[in-house]
Design a protein around this motif. Structure first.
Motif, PDB file in Angstrom:
ATOM      1  N   GLY A  30       7.143  -4.591 -10.927  1.00 29.85           N
ATOM      2  CA  GLY A  30       6.873  -3.815 -12.130  1.00 29.85           C
ATOM      3  C   GLY A  30       5.814  -2.766 -11.846  1.00 29.85           C
ATOM      4  O   GLY A  30       5.943  -1.599 -12.212  1.00 29.85           O
TER       5      GLY A  30
ATOM      6  N   ILE B   9      -5.688  -0.162 -11.879  1.00 31.07           N
ATOM      7  CA  ILE B   9      -4.927  -0.259 -13.126  1.00 31.07           C
ATOM      8  C   ILE B   9      -3.435  -0.209 -12.809  1.00 31.07           C
ATOM      9  O   ILE B   9      -3.019   0.189 -11.724  1.00 31.07           O
ATOM     10  CB  ILE B   9      -5.327   0.842 -14.134  1.00 31.07           C
ATOM     11  N   HIS B  10      -2.671  -0.580 -13.798  1.00 33.80           N
ATOM     12  CA  HIS B  10      -1.246  -0.835 -13.622  1.00 33.80           C
ATOM     13  C   HIS B  10      -0.484   0.378 -13.081  1.00 33.80           C
ATOM     14  O   HIS B  10      -0.417   1.426 -13.728  1.00 33.80           O
ATOM     15  CB  HIS B  10      -0.674  -1.256 -14.966  1.00 33.80           C
TER      16      HIS B  10
ATOM     17  N   SER C  94      12.124  -7.136 -15.113  1.00 31.56           N
ATOM     18  CA  SER C  94      11.522  -6.020 -14.384  1.00 31.56           C
ATOM     19  C   SER C  94      12.631  -5.080 -13.924  1.00 31.56           C
ATOM     20  O   SER C  94      13.810  -5.389 -14.102  1.00 31.56           O
ATOM     21  CB  SER C  94      10.764  -6.558 -13.168  1.00 31.56           C
ATOM     22  N   PRO C  95      12.271  -3.940 -13.319  1.00 36.76           N
ATOM     23  CA  PRO C  95      13.307  -2.992 -12.876  1.00 36.76           C
ATOM     24  C   PRO C  95      14.175  -3.549 -11.747  1.00 36.76           C
ATOM     25  O   PRO C  95      15.155  -2.924 -11.372  1.00 36.76           O
ATOM     26  CB  PRO C  95      12.507  -1.784 -12.384  1.00 36.76           C
TER      27      PRO C  95
ATOM     28  N   LEU D 194       7.514  -0.168  -9.300  1.00 36.30           N
ATOM     29  CA  LEU D 194       8.772   0.511  -9.620  1.00 36.30           C
ATOM     30  C   LEU D 194       8.949   0.797 -11.096  1.00 36.30           C
ATOM     31  O   LEU D 194       9.782   1.618 -11.470  1.00 36.30           O
ATOM     32  CB  LEU D 194       9.949  -0.322  -9.103  1.00 36.30           C
ATOM     33  N   SER D 195       8.179   0.132 -11.955  1.00 36.02           N
ATOM     34  CA  SER D 195       8.314   0.456 -13.366  1.00 36.02           C
ATOM     35  C   SER D 195       7.281   1.528 -13.697  1.00 36.02           C
ATOM     36  O   SER D 195       7.574   2.713 -13.618  1.00 36.02           O
ATOM     37  CB  SER D 195       8.108  -0.798 -14.224  1.00 36.02           C
ATOM     38  N   ILE D 196       6.059   1.121 -13.967  1.00 41.82           N
ATOM     39  CA  ILE D 196       5.051   2.118 -14.365  1.00 41.82           C
ATOM     40  C   ILE D 196       4.613   2.981 -13.185  1.00 41.82           C
ATOM     41  O   ILE D 196       4.230   4.130 -13.359  1.00 41.82           O
ATOM     42  CB  ILE D 196       3.845   1.408 -15.026  1.00 41.82           C
ATOM     43  N   GLY D 197       4.725   2.434 -11.980  1.00 40.82           N
ATOM     44  CA  GLY D 197       4.201   3.176 -10.828  1.00 40.82           C
ATOM     45  C   GLY D 197       5.236   3.943 -10.029  1.00 40.82           C
ATOM     46  O   GLY D 197       4.925   4.486  -8.967  1.00 40.82           O
ATOM     47  N   GLY D 198       6.471   3.990 -10.529  1.00 40.86           N
ATOM     48  CA  GLY D 198       7.553   4.591  -9.752  1.00 40.86           C
ATOM     49  C   GLY D 198       7.265   5.984  -9.218  1.00 40.86           C
ATOM     50  O   GLY D 198       7.548   6.298  -8.066  1.00 40.86           O
ATOM     51  N   ASN D 199       6.664   6.823 -10.055  1.00 39.46           N
ATOM     52  CA  ASN D 199       6.452   8.200  -9.625  1.00 39.46           C
ATOM     53  C   ASN D 199       5.483   8.293  -8.448  1.00 39.46           C
ATOM     54  O   ASN D 199       5.694   9.072  -7.515  1.00 39.46           O
ATOM     55  CB  ASN D 199       5.921   9.046 -10.789  1.00 39.46           C
ATOM     56  N   HIS D 200       4.453   7.469  -8.474  1.00 41.39           N
ATOM     57  CA  HIS D 200       3.467   7.530  -7.391  1.00 41.39           C
ATOM     58  C   HIS D 200       4.073   7.027  -6.083  1.00 41.39           C
ATOM     59  O   HIS D 200       3.753   7.538  -5.010  1.00 41.39           O
ATOM     60  CB  HIS D 200       2.226   6.732  -7.773  1.00 41.39           C
TER      61      HIS D 200
ATOM     62  N   ILE E 117      -1.901  -3.859 -11.283  1.00 43.55           N
ATOM     63  CA  ILE E 117      -2.067  -5.032 -12.135  1.00 43.55           C
ATOM     64  C   ILE E 117      -0.794  -5.872 -12.070  1.00 43.55           C
ATOM     65  O   ILE E 117       0.309  -5.345 -12.049  1.00 43.55           O
ATOM     66  CB  ILE E 117      -2.357  -4.637 -13.591  1.00 43.55           C
TER      67      ILE E 117
ATOM     68  N   ARG F  62      -1.086   2.369 -10.551  1.00 42.38           N
ATOM     69  CA  ARG F  62      -1.803   3.533  -9.999  1.00 42.38           C
ATOM     70  C   ARG F  62      -2.406   3.312  -8.619  1.00 42.38           C
ATOM     71  O   ARG F  62      -3.047   4.225  -8.065  1.00 42.38           O
ATOM     72  CB  ARG F  62      -2.884   4.000 -10.975  1.00 42.38           C
TER      73      ARG F  62
END
Ligand code: TPP
Ligand code: TPP
Ligand code: SF4
Ligand code: SF4
Ligand code: MG
Ligand code: MG
Lengths: 620, 345, 620, 345
Positions: free
Chosen positions: B105, B78-79, B143-144, B108-114, B60, B81
């Motif tokens: 974002g 979704i954001h 943003s990051p 690297l923010s919400i999706g960093g782990n993936h 997103i 993922r």
């Protein structure tokens, strides 16, 4: 009932009694191999033709300190000449390999019960670890039980002194010795176990021999010593004829998913992140490479469900599995699956909550999370197996619904079903109906969100299909075209369409069946793993002439079409749940029937007695 | 399983227009995303992949709307993922060409782990990160990748978060292909998209993208046409690291430190310059290059790293083939009968 | 009602009519500054003493292409001499700055309504972008309305030709010109706006002057041209005396949280990840550094709630906020907060779902997620503001409950409340009761899970307190000591204790009040942002002599003690919800009352008419 | 706010025992976690921090049970989220000493994103990662650090996921302090724990920890007492990189490549060896060192990187102080009255 088969001439010769049903609990330190002894006894009894039911009680800690109370591991097996549905409330026999095991389990043994202890382990250190001030074997505190003190470690060591094994290796065999005693006490053949030992330790003849010697020595010990005045025999049970094997709910679930993929002729893709008590399904499915099953151990639960959605978009059977905390993490993505209307199955093996809770214990408290744990109006069908072997059927059922209706489906099992085992009448694969994927192919008629009038399902058009290129996503979709659309009328329509599609699945949900009266009196209603206890309790109550009936829900959403009418036909409806009344709330809200709850949230299944007592209270 | 092949003839005839969907493009006028979209649509036909075998998956964000505009299969998920969905799709359908479109974002923010895990697994995906150093869709929070001290809606007193360097993160996560491009440098961007598509394994392409509404000119300092030649350096495999309008500046290694030097007549000989090798197994130099930033250094664009490692999706397929070869195809009956069985008459 | 104030002698002199209530909608391209024009008109009317209510309608796209349909941005303001609760169903006046704005909004304008269009924008390109085959200004399709074609762009440009601004800058002022026309049409003073322009563009005198010129020119245009035969006046409303300001729900929410922290004397820590429509609260709170408020823009929603839990453990007021999809991601961590029993407030500004859904639209469909979106039995109190200004009160209330009972509390707002605005009677801070943190200090009596007999709350013992070192976590806790404990009896007890604690909050929940009959007839029950519409609809129905009463729930969990009895006192209960009946399900399940639903899930609030019609249907 | 100070006298008298909680330790006999716990309890008194100001926060895993055994404040949170809780606590209570205890799965699988962000923000935390290259608590599935091809319960045919290098990830995420220790090397472990505590900013310490039940001997190849001296190299700031029982081997830089060389008489002079500098701003050398692995190289232990950067928590506090200094302390009335107000009589 108990019949004396053979009057023993010489007093020193033990008599043989016949029993309907016996429940044994093996308890010892995690290191003592109790799960193994239990499983072996189970197999042997099954092969001997008894109906059986088992439940392991594994410590939450990996390896709590040896001899400590949290380190105690138990395995209960119930075997019978009648049909049985539960591993039994209380054991008739308790085998306690050390003081800690005695301490944590003796409470469940009824007075007069048989208690076999490994005397050798009752030394000061162990007694202290188990917080015993005095030695219970000496202080008379066990006078209420038929106590048999056996120096198992010593006897076993003696039997293996020439085995050439190290002391440690020898000591590891003592569970086999204990098992041998039980085999004799219940006049079981050693064959199954001896064969198993050969298979297991084939590569290591020394160890294999030792284990065999131990189990035999235990058996002969029972036979030759005068310790046991009687031993017992539990005859074959009358069971549906056919080929059986013992199976845990998690194994049955894995096999069900595998079978579904064969019935659909589609690739099974399992994306999961390990979590107790669901991990075993990952372990099982990862063995099925030969079947083309792909398993993906994701970095977390969100990635797990995401990968399954991706696989579903690609036309595979995208499956994900977890337990409560993991389901919480999957919430958002399940909502996406609702919006994009792709087939997806989410397995949740419930455990004790909230939060990390009690990872190795069982509970039914994730029902409302499964129903409502997503933002917006996002209905999801839910199925719940009733027994370990029913996990096989409901796993397939979950896929039938998911594929036919293009929807995520939640398969709601629990730790009791997943870890517990029972005999499984091996099905004939050929007899199972196929599952039709019906991929879209025709560009002329294709519309991403056009719906089948019968099922309201949208087409499953997978990448690789020429000229069906289209785009889906989590934003609201326009009816028919599936384009992004924010118009009020369209949104309202889509919300209702999604709800109608799920509600419409009821056309495939069998009516609920009642055992007992067609109406009047008390109806005991259950769902999920309470089936065994409720069924038994109802049977017993009816045997006592009480006007009690039983019914069990396996499709939790949508509910069987006739359920409302059925509920209204009884004077009283009782719903035992291992939660604070979650299904009860849904049924009351939907049917306005004043259902009474029996609720226990202890991490343990109900005992038959608990349900019987409540029935008595309501009918008495 | 669906067959994904078409007679080649049809593949040949594809043109840019074949990849333009019927959806109206909805970005702010002047947004850098337009250029990335245009170049993406332009390179598609050259890949020689049947259109129906191409899938664009996004999370997103403004950038994540790109799939709607590609006339291929697409998934606006979704954001954060998208990499997980892409992994599931590619692992289950290795014959597809799967692209991930994401933002700074989203990735690297919400999706960093993936991002970490898709890179280490080396799933054969193309990840295109539109880095505008801001949250565009939510109307302008930092943003990051936003610079330290940046004042935004959510940081009226300036941010206190040190930014991540996307390429350093990627290299630290075992990436096999790492590259960078600039939205306004259309030709180079197109080349990078092609390289991205060609690499077997996870390709990670960062594109500096101007958000002219909430972070206008974020990259102008070095990316603006007038200054670009002097303030960026184009990495080319096997070539010495030269840059500058006059091609008179270069990068020389001094110990483990890079220094900017004058090249030519009154400077150092070209031979002294570091020669770019994108194929080095050891990612350390690529990492060193990922640290170079304007104004101390020219900003490197191009392919930092491109090495071969078996891809996750092929290994998964191979394991299955090997299992079948070794144990024979699976038979349900056999699995059903595992362990002890008994017959009840 | 409408009264003719002054009969105009000369026909060329417009007459002045007095009205009770007027609703204007400004609509144009996102770039046209409609939000700004709307806000200015709102402030002016408020200052003029009208009661007001507004609602912006912002496009989901950041900047859809200029002149395109998705690019249309609208702002509706209703102002009245009576108390009003909603921005009005339909506008009396529509200002359409381009064809797209006309196309998307004309449907809402009742026949006979005033329609002011910027004629200049109705060129071929724009008409095409708005998918108009022919020019509606010419083809007579607008004959049903009182159409005023004003070449706003041209007139505005002419007025500013000497301003020295660029053509683009000049064009940007045209919203001010349109605003000027409305000011004249409703005989408003320009002062508020002129003052505001000076403040806003102070640094840039040129631009300031231009804007002022534009608004004046628009006003004079209205005054001098003969276009408008009448103009109007809406007198002051009778309002509770005091000092007012206009406030949006999100602003009020932020101020409420800030105020709560002052009342408790504790540091406010806000951990959040931006998401529409909740981001404004992050923007607001991040301005409050001077108050010691700490805001943390986390990497995702899980980190956001995690950081708030960490802050709570440290004795601060840990707050987190989001919208539906973010709440889903926070599920697991909220469960942790339930287990560790720390004060925590979770704000959820609901938007259209499921999944990404309709980010800028409003909905009430997260209620059941808020209630049940966690694994295990994990009860959480929920409060829901009824109006934009009530957000202030309920934000404080959320904190009272969280701190007193040591529990996470969900504050359930929605996009309509959050983005909508109304006058706010500025409260006297001194008059608000303090909130007591009551940290634990005494090692002698400290037990991590000992409970206050009155509230069942456990002690809040924060790091830094000597000799209260203790460990908490997500595994089940032993009663009193808080040590990890897996015992069945303890788990069952703790599950019931946690449930009892939340249920016990009812002692602080005010009884629900009914406006209208004490019993009998129809009760219209609401919660959250439906308050305004329901109240108005009920008032109108009662004015028509119908036997209709109204009640509104602001504490959703636990529910007011008297609610069950109240519901049973009426012949019919109607519950309008912007979902498929989520609260209705809970109330039916709990009280077995056959509540009827009025459900609309369109992303838009109910219109008064929709509720009125349903009332008519049920009472007629 | 709670006052967190005690008269120093009481601080002095603290001993190891003061940090032992009343909870029975529940790890498998022989688990490497015992050693890490022992050393942690041992170094605590030397830190001179009042016990009540120390907090241990963990996620889920065997390693994450450590807080129960520390007689300090503790929080055994949920899987992977400890860094988020620690960030909130430290940002709101900068005077506390906040430790994060985590495992390879907890930190790098489910918790990867939070690790990235806590490191780049440089929140003043101590992160101790117990890396046993396996999922212990869930009884033996592979982890993101398990070697490629590893057979476990969830990978009966061997894994196909390339492992992450925890220190490379940390350095790629802007870490200011990065170190490594070995559970069985108690003395060095203690030193590293002290260094970890001393660093202002996020300290990231990886400890190789043996899981003798599900991954026994994972590090024995280089960590076993007999071979350790020859197969590991202890990094010491300002010292040349020498290792070996006989201190006769060293690391020399050749271009951007490290080579193992013989030192001394019949080898290269010590002067040729790379001298370790943990304070380099440029993280590239630290990154290079994070790639060294047995058997090609000795495994480096010690402090790879230790640089100063303002911490997130102090900057957050400073912004508030500056705002108050500049604008005066906040006044609710003033905020309430923002914008246009009007009076109704
Ligand atoms: C779970 C969730 N959290 C938050 C959001 C709100 N949101 C949408 S996009 C976005 C960030 C966009 O920034 P970026 O990824 O850089 O994309 P850009 O718009 O800049 O292209 C956020 C915070 C969301 N949609 N879902
Ligand atoms: C949300 C969630 N997912 C999964 C789990 C199950 N789980 C607990 S610990 C763990 C991994 C443990 O591995 P690691 O972090 O390496 O710790 P170790 O036990 O090896 O010390 C997993 C998968 C959980 N508790 N919560
Ligand atoms: S907000 Fe920025 S990134 Fe988004 S579309 Fe507009 S210009 Fe592009
Ligand atoms: S399982 Fe492994 S890591 Fe866990 S306690 Fe046992 S030895 Fe330690
Ligand atoms: Mg961005
Ligand atoms: Mg581990």
């Amino acid at each position: 009932m108990t019949t004396l088969i053979k009057e023993s001439e010489q007093p020193d010769h033990p008599e043989l009694l016949e029993l309907d049903r016996v429940t044994i609990r093996f308890a010892g330190d995690s290191g003592d191999g109790m799960q193994l002894a239990g499983t072996q006894f189970t197999k042997t009894s099954a092969v001997a033709g008894n109906d059986i039911s088992t439940f392991p009680d594994i410590p939450a800690e990996i390896r709590a300190p040896q001899g400590s109370l949290p380190g105690v591991s138990g395995f209960q097996v119930s075997f019978s000449s009648q049909e049985i549905y539960t591993p039994g409330d209380a054991p008739d026999v308790l085998v306690a390999m050390n003081p800690a095991a005695l301490k944590t389990n003796i409470g469940d043994l009824p007075r007069g019960g048989i208690l076999v202890v490994n005397q050798d382990e009752f030394n000061d250190t162990n007694l202290r670890k188990a917080a015993y001030a005095t030695n219970p074997l000496e202080d008379g505190s066990l006078s209420a039980y038929r106590l048999f003190k056996v120096p198992i470690s010593t006897l076993n060591a003696r039997a293996l002194k020439d085995s050439g094994l190290t002391a440690v290796q020898i000591d590891r065999c003592k569970n086999m010795f204990a098992l041998g005693i039980m085999f004799w006490l219940y006049s079981r053949s050693l064959d199954t176990t001896l064969r198993w030992i050969d298979e297991k330790f084939g590569k290591n003849p020394g160890v294999a021999e030792a284990n065999k010697t131990s189990v035999k020595s235990g058996y002969y010990f029972g036979e030759t010593t005068e310790m046991f005045a009687t031993h017992y025999h539990v005859p074959k049970a009358k069971q549906q004829p056919g080929l059986y094997r013992n199976i845990t709910g998690n194994e049955a679930t894995a096999l069900g998913f595998l079978t579904a993929s064969k019935l659909a002729g589609l690739q099974l893709f399992y994306g999961s992140y390990p979590i107790t008590p669901a991990s075993d399904v990952l372990h099982e499915l990862s063995r099925f490479k030969r079947f083309g099953v792909k398993t993906f151990q994701a970095e977390d639960e969100i990635a797990a469900v995401g990968s399954a959605i991706g696989a579903a978009f690609g036309g595979s059977m995208g499956l994900t599995g977890t337990s409560g905390p993991g389901l919480a993490l999957k919430s958002e993505a399940i909502g996406l699956a609702v919006m994009v209307e792709l087939p997806l199955v989410i397995m949740n093996v419930q455990r004790g909550g909230p939060s990390t809770g009690l990872p190795t214990k069982t509970e039914q408290a994730d029902l409302l999370q499964a129903m409502f744990g997503r933002n917006g109006e996002s209905p999801v069908p839910i199925v719940a197996p009733a027994t370990a072997s029913d996990c096989f059927n409901m796993a397939i059922e979950a896929w039938r619904i998911a594929i036919k209706y293009r929807t995520p489906v939640i398969f709601l099992s629990d730790g009791y079903l997943g870890m517990g085992s029972e005999p499984w009448l091996i099905p004939d694969v050929g007899s199972l109906p196929k599952i039709e994927a019906n991929f879209a192919h025709d560009p002329a008629t294709f519309q991403p969100y056009a719906r089948d009038p019968q099922t309201l399902a949208r087409p499953w058009a997978v990448p690789g299909t020429p000229d069906l290129e289209h785009r889906i996503g989590g934003l609201e979709k326009a009816d028919i075209t599936g384009n992004v659309n924010y118009e009020p009328v369209n949104h309202n329509k889509m919300v209702h369409l999604r709800a109608a599609k799920i509600a419409g699945i009821v056309q495939d949900v069998p009516d609920i069946e009642v055992t007992g009266e067609a109406s009047g009196g008390l109806l005991v209603l259950g769902w999920g793993s309470t089936y065994g206890v409720i069924t038994t309790a109802v049977q017993r109550a009816r045997a006592e002439g009480k006007k009690v009936s039983g019914a069990h829900i396996r499709h939790l959403n949508p509910l069987p079409a006739n359920l409302g009418d059925v509920l209204k036909r009884y004077d009283t409806v009782l719903m035992p749940e291992m939660n604070l009344g979650q299904m009860r709330l849904l049924l009351r809200g939907r049917y306005l029937v004043d259902i009474i709850g029996l609720n226990k949230v202890s991490g343990r299944p109900f005992t038959i007695a608990e349900v019987e007592d409540k029935i008595a209270e309501l009918t008495g | 399983m669906v067959t994904a092949n078409r007679n080649d003839s049809s593949v040949q005839v594809l043109s840019r227009k074949d990849f333009v969907s019927d959806q109206e493009v909805r970005w702010c006028p002047g947004c850098g995303d337009y250029s990335i979209l245009a170049q993406t649509q332009k390179v598609m036909p050259d890949l020689g992949i049947p259109r129906e075998n191409i899938v664009f998956i996004s999370g997103i964000g403004c950038s994540s709307r790109l799939p709607y505009y590609m006339n291929t299969y697409g998934f606006h998920s979704i954001h954060g993922r998208a990499p997980t969905i892409a992994t599931g799709l590619k692992a289950s359908r290795p014959e597809l060409s799967v692209w991930v479109v994401t933002g700074d974002g989203d990735a690297l923010s919400i999706g960093g782990n993936h991002i970490l895990h898709v890179l280490r697994r080396n799933v054969d995906l193309q990840i295109v990160l539109h880095n505008n150093e801001i949250y565009g869709l939510t109307k302008g929070q930092y943003s990051p990748t936003s610079e330290l001290g940046k004042r935004t809606k959510s940081s009226p007193y300036g941010t206190i978060d040190a930014p991540l360097h996307p390429l350093s993160v990627a290299i630290g996560a075992e990436a096999t292909f790492v590259a960078r491009a600039i939205d306004t440098d259309a030709h180079h961007l197109a080349t990078m998209l092609e390289r991205t598509a060609q690499h077997r394994g996870t390709s990670f392409l960062e594109v500096y993208q101007n958000c002219n509404i909430f972070n206008d000119g974020a990259f102008a300092g070095f990316a603006a046409k007038e200054v670009r030649a002097d303030r960026t350096i184009t990495l080319e495999h096997g070539k010495p690291m030269i840059f500058g309008k006059e091609r008179d500046k270069g990068l020389r290694l001094n110990g483990l430190h890079l220094e900017v030097v004058q090249v030519g007549v009154d400077g150092v000989p070209e031979g002294d310059l570091l020669v770019h090798d994108e194929t080095l197994e050891d990612p350390s130099i690529a990492f060193l290059l990922s640290r170079l930033a304007y104004p101390d250094y020219p900003v490197p664009i191009g392919v930092f790293r491109a090495v071969q490692r078996p891809t996750y999706d092929t290994m998964m397929t191979e394991q299955i083939e090997q299992a079948i070869a070794a144990e024979g195809p699976g038979d349900l009956r056999e699995i059903f009968h595992e362990g002890d069985t008994w017959t009840v008459e």
